[in-house]
Design a protein around this motif. Sequence first.
Motif, PDB file in Angstrom:
ATOM      1  N   MET A  59       0.875  -1.342  -0.041  1.00 38.40           N
ATOM      2  CA  MET A  59      -0.030   0.287   0.028  1.00 38.40           C
ATOM      3  C   MET A  59       0.901   1.310  -0.131  1.00 38.40           C
ATOM      4  O   MET A  59       0.667   2.172  -0.755  1.00 38.40           O
ATOM      5  N   ILE A  60       2.121   1.239   0.712  1.00 34.94           N
ATOM      6  CA  ILE A  60       2.792   2.638   0.751  1.00 34.94           C
ATOM      7  C   ILE A  60       3.418   2.593  -0.589  1.00 34.94           C
ATOM      8  O   ILE A  60       3.405   3.674  -1.130  1.00 34.94           O
ATOM      9  N   ALA A  61       3.908   1.593  -1.445  1.00 33.75           N
ATOM     10  CA  ALA A  61       4.694   1.552  -2.833  1.00 33.75           C
ATOM     11  C   ALA A  61       3.673   2.151  -3.682  1.00 33.75           C
ATOM     12  O   ALA A  61       3.747   3.202  -4.280  1.00 33.75           O
ATOM     13  N   SER A  63       0.891   3.691  -3.169  1.00 36.74           N
ATOM     14  CA  SER A  63       0.350   5.384  -2.855  1.00 36.74           C
ATOM     15  C   SER A  63       1.107   6.095  -3.491  1.00 36.74           C
ATOM     16  O   SER A  63       0.841   7.308  -4.082  1.00 36.74           O
ATOM     17  N   TYR A  64       2.573   6.030  -3.581  1.00 32.83           N
ATOM     18  CA  TYR A  64       3.459   6.817  -4.420  1.00 32.83           C
ATOM     19  C   TYR A  64       3.545   6.581  -5.957  1.00 32.83           C
ATOM     20  O   TYR A  64       3.269   7.587  -6.465  1.00 32.83           O
ATOM     21  N   TRP A  65       3.856   5.357  -6.388  1.00 26.94           N
ATOM     22  CA  TRP A  65       4.376   5.094  -7.813  1.00 26.94           C
ATOM     23  C   TRP A  65       2.788   5.180  -8.584  1.00 26.94           C
ATOM     24  O   TRP A  65       2.895   5.593  -9.850  1.00 26.94           O
ATOM     25  N   SER A  66       1.749   4.705  -8.005  1.00 22.72           N
ATOM     26  CA  SER A  66       0.371   4.436  -8.829  1.00 22.72           C
ATOM     27  C   SER A  66      -0.496   5.819  -8.632  1.00 22.72           C
ATOM     28  O   SER A  66      -1.358   5.783  -9.387  1.00 22.72           O
ATOM     29  N   LEU A  67      -0.166   6.483  -7.409  1.00 22.41           N
ATOM     30  CA  LEU A  67      -1.148   7.542  -7.020  1.00 22.41           C
ATOM     31  C   LEU A  67      -0.517   8.908  -6.965  1.00 22.41           C
ATOM     32  O   LEU A  67      -0.785   9.948  -7.844  1.00 22.41           O
ATOM     33  N   LEU A  68       0.148   9.044  -5.925  1.00 24.34           N
ATOM     34  CA  LEU A  68       1.185  10.648  -5.685  1.00 24.34           C
ATOM     35  C   LEU A  68       1.954  11.016  -7.077  1.00 24.34           C
ATOM     36  O   LEU A  68       1.743  12.049  -7.456  1.00 24.34           O
ATOM     37  N   ALA A  69       2.861  10.168  -7.525  1.00 23.52           N
ATOM     38  CA  ALA A  69       3.558  10.363  -8.759  1.00 23.52           C
ATOM     39  C   ALA A  69       2.946  10.933  -9.955  1.00 23.52           C
ATOM     40  O   ALA A  69       3.238  12.082 -10.503  1.00 23.52           O
ATOM     41  N   PRO A  70       1.597  10.072 -10.384  1.00 22.71           N
ATOM     42  CA  PRO A  70       0.824  10.805 -11.321  1.00 22.71           C
ATOM     43  C   PRO A  70       0.388  12.030 -11.175  1.00 22.71           C
ATOM     44  O   PRO A  70       0.148  13.163 -12.015  1.00 22.71           O
ATOM     45  N   THR A 262       9.413  -6.420   1.868  1.00 19.91           N
ATOM     46  CA  THR A 262       9.121  -7.184   0.657  1.00 19.91           C
ATOM     47  C   THR A 262       8.092  -6.560  -0.147  1.00 19.91           C
ATOM     48  O   THR A 262       7.891  -6.870  -1.408  1.00 19.91           O
ATOM     49  N   GLY A 263       6.892  -6.250   0.902  1.00 21.73           N
ATOM     50  CA  GLY A 263       5.643  -5.882   0.098  1.00 21.73           C
ATOM     51  C   GLY A 263       5.975  -4.642  -0.665  1.00 21.73           C
ATOM     52  O   GLY A 263       5.567  -4.393  -2.223  1.00 21.73           O
ATOM     53  N   PHE A 264       6.784  -3.608  -0.338  1.00 19.42           N
ATOM     54  CA  PHE A 264       7.241  -2.494  -0.804  1.00 19.42           C
ATOM     55  C   PHE A 264       7.927  -2.642  -2.161  1.00 19.42           C
ATOM     56  O   PHE A 264       7.732  -2.185  -3.232  1.00 19.42           O
ATOM     57  N   LEU A 265       8.931  -3.738  -1.910  1.00 15.44           N
ATOM     58  CA  LEU A 265       9.728  -3.944  -3.151  1.00 15.44           C
ATOM     59  C   LEU A 265       8.840  -4.634  -4.217  1.00 15.44           C
ATOM     60  O   LEU A 265       9.086  -4.406  -5.540  1.00 15.44           O
ATOM     61  N   VAL A 266       8.119  -5.732  -3.969  1.00 16.17           N
ATOM     62  CA  VAL A 266       7.172  -6.230  -4.740  1.00 16.17           C
ATOM     63  C   VAL A 266       6.257  -5.304  -5.842  1.00 16.17           C
ATOM     64  O   VAL A 266       6.390  -5.192  -6.990  1.00 16.17           O
ATOM     65  N   MET A 267       5.702  -4.381  -5.014  1.00 16.78           N
ATOM     66  CA  MET A 267       4.899  -3.293  -5.593  1.00 16.78           C
ATOM     67  C   MET A 267       5.588  -2.292  -6.388  1.00 16.78           C
ATOM     68  O   MET A 267       5.086  -1.876  -7.645  1.00 16.78           O
ATOM     69  N   MET A 268       6.704  -2.128  -6.036  1.00 19.70           N
ATOM     70  CA  MET A 268       7.726  -1.211  -6.733  1.00 19.70           C
ATOM     71  C   MET A 268       8.232  -1.835  -8.086  1.00 19.70           C
ATOM     72  O   MET A 268       8.162  -1.124  -9.128  1.00 19.70           O
TER      73      MET A 268
END
Length: 275
Positions: A59-61, A63-70, A262-268
């Motif tokens: 969810m943290i990853a 939030s940034y790559w899929s939502l905040l960055a765009p 691990t979750g952050f890495l997978v989503m990234m």
Amino acid sequence: MYNIRMHDFMKDIHPVMQALIATCFTWLVTALGAATVLFAKNINKKLLDGMLGFAAGVMIAASYWSLLAPAIEMSKDMSMPQWFPPALGFLMGAVFLRVIDKILPHLHLGFPMQEAEGIKTSWRRTTLLILAVTLHNIPEGLAVGVAFGAVTACLPSATLTGAVTLAIGIGLQNFPEGVAVSMPLRREGLSRLKSFWYGQLSGIVEPIAGVIGAAAVMFSMPILPYALSFAAGAMIFVVVEELIPESQKEGNADIATMGAITGFLVMMVLDVGLG
């Protein structure tokens, strides 16, 4: 390869229907997690804490790559400072969840009844447990819906592949959430079938929130940066207020932390590699 096939399947479908299909997928994964209660009454606490940490990292990853960055990229050509729309949307998302958190009666997993939050009620413990998980499924469904609605803006930072990737990531972290709600219900004395039923039911809010999110941004494109960052703020609120504390409550901080990494890495990897 799976992402490409899913992209080809989705590209000719109306964005609101895309959001519905994607959030039905995330709901299905919640149901699969909840279905583990049909075969076991308990799950190793260290494993569960690691899974909850994994969900937090995803969810943290996302939030940034899929939502905040765009959202930041979309704000570049607006008449106000570039940071303002994502900052305001992010804050509004967190405040919205905080208000709902104060109003809706619910009980976080592993906490005694006297620590139930929201308006005081005589509802049963099992109902309050279900509502706690249902509450944090709202921003997940909203995030996926907004991502699919954003594709219609035809901006480089909002792509169908990115939206599909977000749905896959949210789906991955929904499995431990399904486990985390159905197992406690079983320990509360509910039958296996009822524990499964209520566990999967906690995810039904995701398709509803997804359709609302997609429709809202399609009808009002100027709100898109605010909507994306709103979903991000709501998800981060859930991570900090619920997932991380619950994953570390039983003293398994190291396992939960590595799960989050691990979750952050997978989503990234999913978002950067496929999105």
